[in-house]
Design a protein around this motif. Structure first.
Motif, PDB file in Angstrom:
ATOM      1  N   MET A  19      29.901 -58.153  -4.927  1.00 50.79           N
ATOM      2  CA  MET A  19      28.755 -57.236  -4.824  1.00 50.79           C
ATOM      3  C   MET A  19      28.364 -56.754  -6.227  1.00 50.79           C
ATOM      4  O   MET A  19      29.207 -56.314  -6.999  1.00 50.79           O
ATOM      5  N   LYS A  20      27.064 -56.818  -6.547  1.00 46.25           N
ATOM      6  CA  LYS A  20      26.610 -56.375  -7.873  1.00 46.25           C
ATOM      7  C   LYS A  20      26.678 -54.850  -7.984  1.00 46.25           C
ATOM      8  O   LYS A  20      26.400 -54.141  -7.021  1.00 46.25           O
ATOM      9  N   LYS A  21      27.022 -54.420  -9.196  1.00 50.93           N
ATOM     10  CA  LYS A  21      27.042 -52.980  -9.456  1.00 50.93           C
ATOM     11  C   LYS A  21      25.819 -52.651 -10.328  1.00 50.93           C
ATOM     12  O   LYS A  21      25.734 -53.123 -11.469  1.00 50.93           O
ATOM     13  N   ILE A  22      24.890 -51.895  -9.762  1.00 52.13           N
ATOM     14  CA  ILE A  22      23.687 -51.543 -10.530  1.00 52.13           C
ATOM     15  C   ILE A  22      23.798 -50.083 -10.951  1.00 52.13           C
ATOM     16  O   ILE A  22      24.114 -49.210 -10.139  1.00 52.13           O
ATOM     17  N   SER A  80      15.943 -49.809  -6.283  1.00 51.79           N
ATOM     18  CA  SER A  80      17.196 -50.299  -5.695  1.00 51.79           C
ATOM     19  C   SER A  80      16.986 -50.725  -4.236  1.00 51.79           C
ATOM     20  O   SER A  80      17.455 -51.778  -3.808  1.00 51.79           O
ATOM     21  N   LEU A  92      19.387 -58.573  -3.268  1.00 49.52           N
ATOM     22  CA  LEU A  92      20.820 -58.903  -3.417  1.00 49.52           C
ATOM     23  C   LEU A  92      21.679 -57.737  -2.958  1.00 49.52           C
ATOM     24  O   LEU A  92      21.346 -56.575  -3.254  1.00 49.52           O
ATOM     25  N   HIS A 102      24.113 -54.921  -3.246  1.00 51.74           N
ATOM     26  CA  HIS A 102      24.558 -54.230  -4.461  1.00 51.74           C
ATOM     27  C   HIS A 102      24.915 -52.793  -4.133  1.00 51.74           C
ATOM     28  O   HIS A 102      24.514 -52.263  -3.104  1.00 51.74           O
ATOM     29  N   GLU A 103      25.689 -52.180  -5.034  1.00 50.34           N
ATOM     30  CA  GLU A 103      25.877 -50.732  -4.923  1.00 50.34           C
ATOM     31  C   GLU A 103      25.146 -50.089  -6.091  1.00 50.34           C
ATOM     32  O   GLU A 103      25.123 -50.635  -7.209  1.00 50.34           O
ATOM     33  N   ASP A 149      26.616 -54.390 -13.769  1.00 49.73           N
ATOM     34  CA  ASP A 149      26.072 -55.756 -13.819  1.00 49.73           C
ATOM     35  C   ASP A 149      24.601 -55.725 -14.203  1.00 49.73           C
ATOM     36  O   ASP A 149      24.049 -56.724 -14.668  1.00 49.73           O
TER      37      ASP A 149
END
Ligand SMILES: Cc1cc2nc3c(=O)[nH]c(=O)nc-3n(C[C@H](O)[C@H](O)[C@H](O)COP(=O)(O)O)c2cc1C
Length: 278
Positions: free
Chosen positions: A1-4, A25, A30, A32-33, A77
């Motif tokens: 999972m992408k971390k934004i 967001s 995708l 993501h958190e 990320d």
């Protein structure tokens, strides 16, 4: 999972910057958190220009929250950066963080190329001044890959979404974040994508983001820029960033080499004027 990581430069709770970051967001397809940083929650002291972060390579020596913020940026990320316009520029929280950027150079290899989008919010259409430049500058100096950045308008908290156009901008920024960077727009610097220029003598023009110089011509009434790379680049490629880092580190030996002369110059000004203290 992408971390934004959403970097919110506005101190206003549930203000337009915060809402826009969250809307971007929500539109990212995708999984993501989203982690959020409101810069005004953190103690970010002014950089004192001691260069210890580069020379000692142990992070910044100031006792504040910067090292924690740097860790969060390093871990992310991707980044969404939002700042309000205060008196024609991005508000000072973002500049304070930008100014601490020397301490990020030791991590250049890890930072390089993180996708990022930026958004500035101004209350009065056309009165954003150099806000976009401030946001682009922050994104470039933390060595992120600026996918897209722009300005939207709205003064009251939430006002940005009284019209649907800004929701479309949020969608665009969301899809830009993990896409390859688009071709540089005709009105922007072909080297860095900057959109702010200074007019110089003899029809020369300077990009205010990468600082490079060239010329401008009109094609079908659209300004097109031909800008050439200089000898000392700040962020156009990772190799150039590493070169710039070497140059910064070499300050110490330059200082030692000229120490006596420099001391003589400075001491001459030591007791001139009266300091007002708090
Ligand atoms: C101190 C201050 C200065 C401002 N200066 C400007 C300005 O120069 N130009 C402008 O268009 N809006 C200006 N604004 C309006 C804000 O940019 C606008 O309200 C924006 O929506 C704030 O974003 P936020 O809700 O994320 O804090 C200013 C607001 C404040 C509080």
């Amino acid at each position: 999972m992408k971390k934004i990581l959403g970097i919110i430069s506005s101190p206003r709770n549930l203000g337009n910057s915060e809402i826009m970051v969250k809307e971007i967001s929500r539109n990212i397809s995708l999984p993501h958190e989203l982690q959020l940083l409101r810069l005004s929650d953190f103690n970010i002291l002014p950089c004192t220009g001691c260069y210890m972060c580069l020379i000692k390579n142990k992070g910044c020596v100031l006792k504040d929250d910067f090292n924690m913020l740097a860790e969060r940026i390093l871990e992310a990320d991707a980044l969404i950066v939002a700042a309000p316009t205060y008196f024609l520029g991005a508000n000072s929280c973002l500049k304070r963080l930008t100014d601490r950027g020397l301490a990020l150079y030791p991590h250049a290899e890890k930072l390089w190329g993180k996708p990022a989008v930026g958004i500035g919010i101004a209350g009065i259409p056309g009165k954003e001044g150099y806000t976009l430049l401030g946001i682009e500058n922050f994104i470039k100096l933390i060595l992120a890959d600026m996918k897209q950045a722009g300005i939207i308008y709205g003064a009251l908290p939430g006002e940005i979404f009284l019209n649907n156009e800004n929701r479309e901008t949020a969608k665009e920024l969301a899809s830009a974040l993990f896409e390859p960077a688009p071709e540089k727009a005709p009105c922007s610097c072909p080297l860095c994508g900057g959109k702010t220029f200074r007019f110089l003598k003899e029809n020369r023009i300077q990009c205010m983001l990468c600082s490079n110089i060239g010329s401008m011509t009109l094609k079908d009434n659209i300004p097109c820029f031909d800008i050439q790379k200089g000898e000392h680049e700040l962020f156009l490629s990772l190799e150039e960033v590493i070169e710039h880092r070497k140059w910064l580190v070499s300050m110490k030996s330059r200082f030692l080499q000229h120490k006596d002369e420099l001391k003589k110059i400075s001491l001459d000004y030591r007791n001139y004027g009266e300091w007002i203290k708090p």
